[in-house]
Enzyme design. Structure first.
Site, PDB file in Angstrom:
ATOM      1  N   ASP A 144     -27.105 -10.841 -17.924  1.00 40.28           N
ATOM      2  CA  ASP A 144     -27.860 -10.333 -16.872  1.00 40.28           C
ATOM      3  C   ASP A 144     -29.453 -10.494 -17.324  1.00 40.28           C
ATOM      4  OD1 ASP A 144     -25.962  -7.098 -16.667  1.00 40.28           O
ATOM      5  OD2 ASP A 144     -25.636  -9.172 -16.136  1.00 40.28           O
ATOM      6  N   ASP A 154     -19.560  -4.299  -7.566  1.00 40.78           N
ATOM      7  CA  ASP A 154     -20.097  -3.020  -8.682  1.00 40.78           C
ATOM      8  C   ASP A 154     -19.375  -1.657  -8.223  1.00 40.78           C
ATOM      9  OD1 ASP A 154     -23.202  -4.668  -8.359  1.00 40.78           O
ATOM     10  OD2 ASP A 154     -21.799  -4.874  -9.896  1.00 40.78           O
TER      11      ASP A 154
HETATM   12  O1  1PR Z   1     -26.845  -6.937  -5.330  1.00 41.40           O
HETATM   13  O2  1PR Z   1     -26.885  -9.516  -4.628  1.00 41.40           O
HETATM   14  O3  1PR Z   1     -28.913  -8.555  -5.493  1.00 41.40           O
HETATM   15  O4  1PR Z   1     -27.079  -8.914  -6.945  1.00 41.40           O
HETATM   16  C1  1PR Z   1     -27.183  -8.083  -8.030  1.00 41.40           C
HETATM   17  C2  1PR Z   1     -26.409  -8.384  -9.320  1.00 41.40           C
HETATM   18  O5  1PR Z   1     -26.959  -7.892 -10.598  1.00 41.40           O
HETATM   19  C3  1PR Z   1     -25.064  -8.169  -9.080  1.00 41.40           C
HETATM   20  O6  1PR Z   1     -23.999  -9.113  -9.589  1.00 41.40           O
HETATM   21  C4  1PR Z   1     -24.921  -6.901  -9.975  1.00 41.40           C
HETATM   22  O7  1PR Z   1     -23.666  -6.901 -10.631  1.00 41.40           O
HETATM   23  C5  1PR Z   1     -25.851  -7.143 -11.096  1.00 41.40           C
HETATM   24  N1  1PR Z   1     -26.566  -6.112 -11.611  1.00 41.40           N
HETATM   25  C6  1PR Z   1     -27.595  -5.289 -10.705  1.00 41.40           C
HETATM   26  N2  1PR Z   1     -28.051  -4.512 -11.832  1.00 41.40           N
HETATM   27  C7  1PR Z   1     -27.143  -4.351 -12.821  1.00 41.40           C
HETATM   28  C8  1PR Z   1     -27.529  -3.888 -14.270  1.00 41.40           C
HETATM   29  O8  1PR Z   1     -26.810  -3.582 -15.092  1.00 41.40           O
HETATM   30  N3  1PR Z   1     -28.620  -2.586 -13.883  1.00 41.40           N
HETATM   31  N4  1PR Z   1     -25.670  -6.043 -13.620  1.00 41.40           N
HETATM   32  C9  1PR Z   1     -26.506  -5.544 -12.638  1.00 41.40           C
HETATM   33  C10 1PR Z   1     -24.153  -5.735 -13.683  1.00 41.40           C
HETATM   34  C11 1PR Z   1     -22.570  -6.624 -14.703  1.00 41.40           C
HETATM   35  C12 1PR Z   1     -22.028  -7.853 -15.661  1.00 41.40           C
HETATM   36  C13 1PR Z   1     -22.002  -7.286 -17.014  1.00 41.40           C
HETATM   37  C14 1PR Z   1     -20.626  -6.826 -17.232  1.00 41.40           C
HETATM   38  C15 1PR Z   1     -19.875  -7.031 -18.522  1.00 41.40           C
HETATM   39  N5  1PR Z   1     -23.674  -6.298 -15.054  1.00 41.40           N
HETATM   40  O9  1PR Z   1     -23.204  -8.625 -15.323  1.00 41.40           O
HETATM   41  O10 1PR Z   1     -22.339  -8.253 -17.676  1.00 41.40           O
HETATM   42  O11 1PR Z   1     -20.403  -5.454 -16.768  1.00 41.40           O
HETATM   43  O12 1PR Z   1     -20.913  -6.287 -19.445  1.00 41.40           O
HETATM   44  P1  1PR Z   1     -20.315  -5.927 -20.896  1.00 41.40           P
HETATM   45  O13 1PR Z   1     -19.276  -7.095 -21.090  1.00 41.40           O
HETATM   46  O14 1PR Z   1     -21.288  -5.697 -21.936  1.00 41.40           O
HETATM   47  O15 1PR Z   1     -19.494  -4.805 -20.779  1.00 41.40           O
HETATM   48  P2  1PR Z   1     -27.497  -8.509  -5.482  1.00 41.40           P
END
Ligand code: 1PR
Length: 541
Positions: A234, A393
């Site tokens: 991320d 998500d």
């Molecule tokens: O909506 O098309 O602009 O895409 C935004 C992208 O960014 C999406 O893929 C969304 O999942 C991701 N995203 C947005 N905000 C966050 C945040 O964390 N605040 N990341 C985010 C979501 C999900 C994975 C994460 C897993 C595993 N993160 O990237 O790595 O949940 O984590 P872990 O193994 O540490 O538990 P758009």
């Protein structure tokens, strides 16, 4: 440095192929018109996506006679992915467009009634103890295709071809073929790590054709498609404006103790290289905040991709902000144009999150009809559905009984705060900040209909908890679609990966915090899976 000519006639990520060729000590000269083809001593024909689209492009641009003349002159020729398929007589993917017919035979689609299609991931290229451009029985190569040439022993050999095969869900297919001055691979050597670079080198140096077909001894080939372990980064700017790898806890990326700063876990390009060297099968970058304050063309993610693709030779996925948008100077930029910028910078797949949810809402609102105007439809049409990932998500919504909601519920083994025994998964947009009246099953079935090739299935409840994957969510989604699903969120130790692969039919699994916090390496996870008897690709340094 010696030169290799590359015929770039379709959209797609040829930057990685250029990087891989340069890694082997060659420079690339581009072929941009049929008249230039006779200048080529050695010629590579890449190709991603739709067989009919690629063949039509080649034909309408007048390349086919020139390619045929190159081959008939005995000059070295390499076809990659659709560049292999083009050599056959045709493909069920588009019966209206003939192939070049250099290989007698045609392609059909993998059977998806009992396994995911496209066939995405690392599989063998078994040469039956014949020398074929340094292919090795214990190595794995990266495939991403829905159509294949079914292998029938003797059919191609009788035409003089040396054949390498792979097997996926009981179907044995042609992984590579070679004869005289021709080598063609269904897999992507430029995305197959060191094993793939060896094949490229064997073609570029000419060594591969010298030993072609000779009997070789070596270890027995290993099995079929491996379990993919993907490192997910991320990425966002921190409060000082630096681009950092961060990680949320239920999507909250700010450190509670250190003044609420954005968690900084490292630099994107460095971490991606580290995970590649630990054996990551793919690397995914998610731009979790928009970079609206800079022109899209300067978007930092483009530079990250350009630099990463120079040293990381496994598939790269990029997500975040892929939607029709307005640039800082007021010009409208389509999702397809943004995706094209990413592909040209080294991405193999793009991941769409929020925009997919909004497109799915529209899809149901008009009675599940499609008009070709969504980002998913346009990008998969131009680059193939294997290039389009949809990032989901979702978060749990507990209900006391099944008929308390219209949504697809499951009976959960983990009751809600008021003892509710059922739940459904609500989709969110804007990084979990906005919940929509759409459930995960509705979303994944809609985006599959639009042409998405893969699902990145996150889980807000599990994100950053180190408590393991949400197996109930994964099972519900895997039962709802036929395209591959990547399980994400919650991995805290190697046993969590073992559990998700053994208790669900997920096609791949993501680790993020577990790797960024250096609690475990990718290699430790994959070694654990191998010890449990699960097929994994061993990193080859
Ligand atoms: O909506 O098309 O602009 O895409 C935004 C992208 O960014 C999406 O893929 C969304 O999942 C991701 N995203 C947005 N905000 C966050 C945040 O964390 N605040 N990341 C985010 C979501 C999900 C994975 C994460 C897993 C595993 N993160 O990237 O790595 O949940 O984590 P872990 O193994 O540490 O538990 P758009």
């Amino acid at each position: 440095m010696p030169t290799i000519h590359l015929l770039d006639y379709v959209a797609g990520n040829v930057r990685s192929l250029v990087n891989a060729i340069e890694k082997t000590g060659y420079t690339v000269a581009w072929i941009t018109s049929p008249e230039q083809v006779p200048n080529a001593e050695k010629l590579i024909l890449p190709g991603v996506g739709h067989f009919g689209h690629c063949m039509s492009q080649l034909d309408s641009a007048g390349y086919l006679p020139a390619i045929r003349a190159h081959i008939n002159a005995g000059k070295p020729f390499m076809g990659i992915c659709v560049g292999l398929q083009a050599l056959f007589e045709g493909s069920a993917e588009d019966a209206s467009v003939p192939g070049m017919g250099i290989i007698k035979g045609s392609l059909d689609r993998f059977d998806d009634t009992y396994k995911s299609v496209p066939h995405i991931g690392w599989n063998s290229a078994n040469t039956s103890s014949k020398s074929l451009y340094d292919l090795r029985p214990t190595s794995k190569y990266y495939y991403v295709h829905s159509y294949k040439c079914p292998y029938v022993k003797g059919e191609l050999e009788d035409q003089g071809w040396t054949v390498a095969t792979g097997t996926y869900g009981g179907e044995t297919f042609v992984g590579a073929v070679a004869r005289n001055n021709i080598i063609a691979t269904q897999f992507h050597p430029e995305k197959s790590g060191v094993a793939g670079l060896r094949v490229l080198r064997a073609f570029l140096t000419g060594e591969g054709s010298k030993s072609l077909g000779q009997q070789v001894t070596g270890p027995a080939p290993t099995g079929g498609l491996t379990r993919r372990v993907i490192a997910c980064l991320d990425v966002r700017t921190n409060d000082q404006g630096d681009l950092v790898v961060t990680k949320g806890d239920q999507y909250d990326v700010r450190e509670k103790e250190s003044g609420n700063a954005v968690r900084n876990l490292g630099k994107p390009v460095e971490l991606a290289k580290r995970y590649y060297e630990q054996g990551a099968d793919e690397v995914t970058f998610l731009n979790i905040t928009s970079f609206r304050d800079c022109p899209l063309a300067d978007a930092p993610m483009l530079e990250i991709l350009r630099r990463t693709s120079e040293t990381v030779f496994v598939p790269l996925t990029v997500g975040g902000g892929i939607r029709d948008t307005v640039d800082t100077d007021g010009t409208k930029v389509s999702a397809l144009e943004i995706a094209t910028m990413y592909f040209k910078s080294g991405a193999d797949k793009v991941s769409i999150g929020s925009d997919a949810v909004l497109a799915a809402e529209e899809y149901y609102a008009v009675g599940q009809r499609l008009f070709g105007n969504t980002a998913i439809e346009q990008i998969s049409k131009a680059y193939g559905n294997q290039a389009v990932v949809v990032s989901v998500d979702p978060k749990r919504v507990y209900v006391p009984k099944v008929d308390a909601t219209r949504h697809a519920t499951i009976k959960t083994a983990f009751p809600g705060p008021k003892g509710e025994g059922f739940c459904w998964y609500a989709c969110t947009i804007k990084g979990g900040r906005e919940t929509r009246d759409m459930d995960a099953v509705e979303l994944v079935q809609a985006v599959e209909a639009m042409g998405a090739g893969e699902i990145l299935l996150n889980c807000i409840d599990k994100d950053g908890t180190n408590s393991g994957f949400d197996l109930e969510l994964i099972t519900q989604v895997k039962n709802a679609v036929r395209i591959p699903v990547i399980a994400s969120s919650g991995a805290g130790n190697p046993a969590h990966f073992e559990t998700v692969f053994q208790k669900t039919t997920t096609d791949a699994a993501v680790g993020a915090g577990i790797f960024h916090r250096e609690e475990y390496t990718v290699k430790q996870v994959k070694d654990h899976l191998a010890e449990q008897g699960l097929e994994v690709r061993q990193f080859e340094g």
